[in-house]
Write a protein that holds these residues in place. Sequence first.
Motif, PDB file in Angstrom:
ATOM      1  N   GLN A  36       0.727  -1.103  -0.163  1.00  0.00           N
ATOM      2  CA  GLN A  36      -0.097   0.110  -0.054  1.00  0.00           C
ATOM      3  C   GLN A  36       0.815   1.352   0.057  1.00  0.00           C
ATOM      4  O   GLN A  36       2.097   1.215   0.603  1.00  0.00           O
ATOM      5  CB  GLN A  36      -1.029   0.118   1.164  1.00  0.00           C
ATOM      6  CG  GLN A  36      -1.992  -0.978   1.452  1.00  0.00           C
ATOM      7  CD  GLN A  36      -2.869  -0.818   2.312  1.00  0.00           C
ATOM      8  OE1 GLN A  36      -2.921  -1.746   3.281  1.00  0.00           O
ATOM      9  NE2 GLN A  36      -3.633   0.220   2.338  1.00  0.00           N
ATOM     10  N   SER A  37       0.334   2.242  -0.557  1.00  0.00           N
ATOM     11  CA  SER A  37       1.236   3.530  -0.513  1.00  0.00           C
ATOM     12  C   SER A  37       0.343   4.864  -0.960  1.00  0.00           C
ATOM     13  O   SER A  37      -1.062   4.465  -1.304  1.00  0.00           O
ATOM     14  CB  SER A  37       2.053   3.666  -1.597  1.00  0.00           C
ATOM     15  OG  SER A  37       1.523   3.665  -2.915  1.00  0.00           O
ATOM     16  N   ARG A  87       1.983   5.494   2.954  1.00  0.00           N
ATOM     17  CA  ARG A  87       1.787   5.147   4.400  1.00  0.00           C
ATOM     18  C   ARG A  87       1.273   6.174   5.162  1.00  0.00           C
ATOM     19  O   ARG A  87       0.596   5.846   6.166  1.00  0.00           O
ATOM     20  CB  ARG A  87       3.058   4.594   4.816  1.00  0.00           C
ATOM     21  CG  ARG A  87       3.841   3.441   4.260  1.00  0.00           C
ATOM     22  CD  ARG A  87       3.062   2.205   4.565  1.00  0.00           C
ATOM     23  NE  ARG A  87       2.682   2.089   5.772  1.00  0.00           N
ATOM     24  CZ  ARG A  87       3.432   1.312   6.589  1.00  0.00           C
ATOM     25  NH1 ARG A  87       4.768   0.982   6.408  1.00  0.00           N
ATOM     26  NH2 ARG A  87       3.033   1.357   7.906  1.00  0.00           N
ATOM     27  N   PHE A 133      -5.428   6.523  -2.368  1.00  0.00           N
ATOM     28  CA  PHE A 133      -4.628   5.373  -2.051  1.00  0.00           C
ATOM     29  C   PHE A 133      -4.611   4.179  -2.959  1.00  0.00           C
ATOM     30  O   PHE A 133      -5.300   4.114  -3.867  1.00  0.00           O
ATOM     31  CB  PHE A 133      -5.224   4.928  -0.764  1.00  0.00           C
ATOM     32  CG  PHE A 133      -5.706   5.809   0.217  1.00  0.00           C
ATOM     33  CD1 PHE A 133      -7.074   5.842   0.630  1.00  0.00           C
ATOM     34  CD2 PHE A 133      -4.949   7.006   0.579  1.00  0.00           C
ATOM     35  CE1 PHE A 133      -7.456   6.814   1.639  1.00  0.00           C
ATOM     36  CE2 PHE A 133      -5.247   7.728   1.596  1.00  0.00           C
ATOM     37  CZ  PHE A 133      -6.714   7.865   2.119  1.00  0.00           C
ATOM     38  N   THR A 145      -2.747   2.725   5.259  1.00  0.00           N
ATOM     39  CA  THR A 145      -2.268   4.245   4.852  1.00  0.00           C
ATOM     40  C   THR A 145      -3.093   4.964   6.061  1.00  0.00           C
ATOM     41  O   THR A 145      -4.248   5.096   6.307  1.00  0.00           O
ATOM     42  CB  THR A 145      -2.879   4.765   3.675  1.00  0.00           C
ATOM     43  OG1 THR A 145      -2.256   3.809   2.691  1.00  0.00           O
ATOM     44  CG2 THR A 145      -2.636   6.272   3.586  1.00  0.00           C
TER      45      THR A 145
END
Lengths: 108, 117
Positions: free
Chosen positions: B6-7, B9, B21, B112
């Motif tokens: 995921q990015s 954070r 996201f 995130t």
Amino acid sequence: AQRVTQPEKLLSVFKGAPVELKCNYSYSGSPELFWYVQYSRQRLQLLLRHISRESIKGFTADLNKGETSFHLKKPFAQEEDSAMYYCALMTGANNLFFGTGTRLTVIP
Amino acid sequence: EAGVAQSPRYKIIEKRQSVAFWCNPISGHATLYWYQQILGQGPKLLIQFQNNGVVDDSQLPKDRFSAERLKGVDSTLKIQPAKLEDSAVYLCASSLDGEDRVADTQYFGPGTRLTVL
């Protein structure tokens, strides 16, 4: 509507003492229940599922349909058990409905 | 095996701004989930995809939230415009989607953390 209740937000036990994290559920269908755990700075991960009747890291959980409970138990707590624990109910198409969680602290 | 990615954070935005996201599931996992976890609560499912189709988006606030998984692999979740109450950790999870749904484990990403000021 489904509901998962974890009555204790915080639970502290001494190392070597028994631990029980409570979970009660409300669901009109056939319940499928899980315990998830999140250790400090780690991802949420599956601990165990009721249908497997397994013991993971010394933890067990028995589904009691009469009391609509799925309490998580371990006879002797270890320091590495300190974490956030979530009880979850599976509904619909593999959807998980989570309780609010219990933070377990094992005191050395 | 690489886990769910995921990015970013962390993200801090002001209310009424937009944010997106990104999630990349475990390779070969057909089902992808987005959860919202508000402080002090458990994760709440927002949307579930199977391949590139939506299975369940009943809890997604569609007036401001949108999500897509165009090629059936990675996914984006967007909030436009953001409100203060959107401050939360947004978790992505994936599962293989085998025949036994109960045995089909959901694997979670790191999440995130969104702060809306």
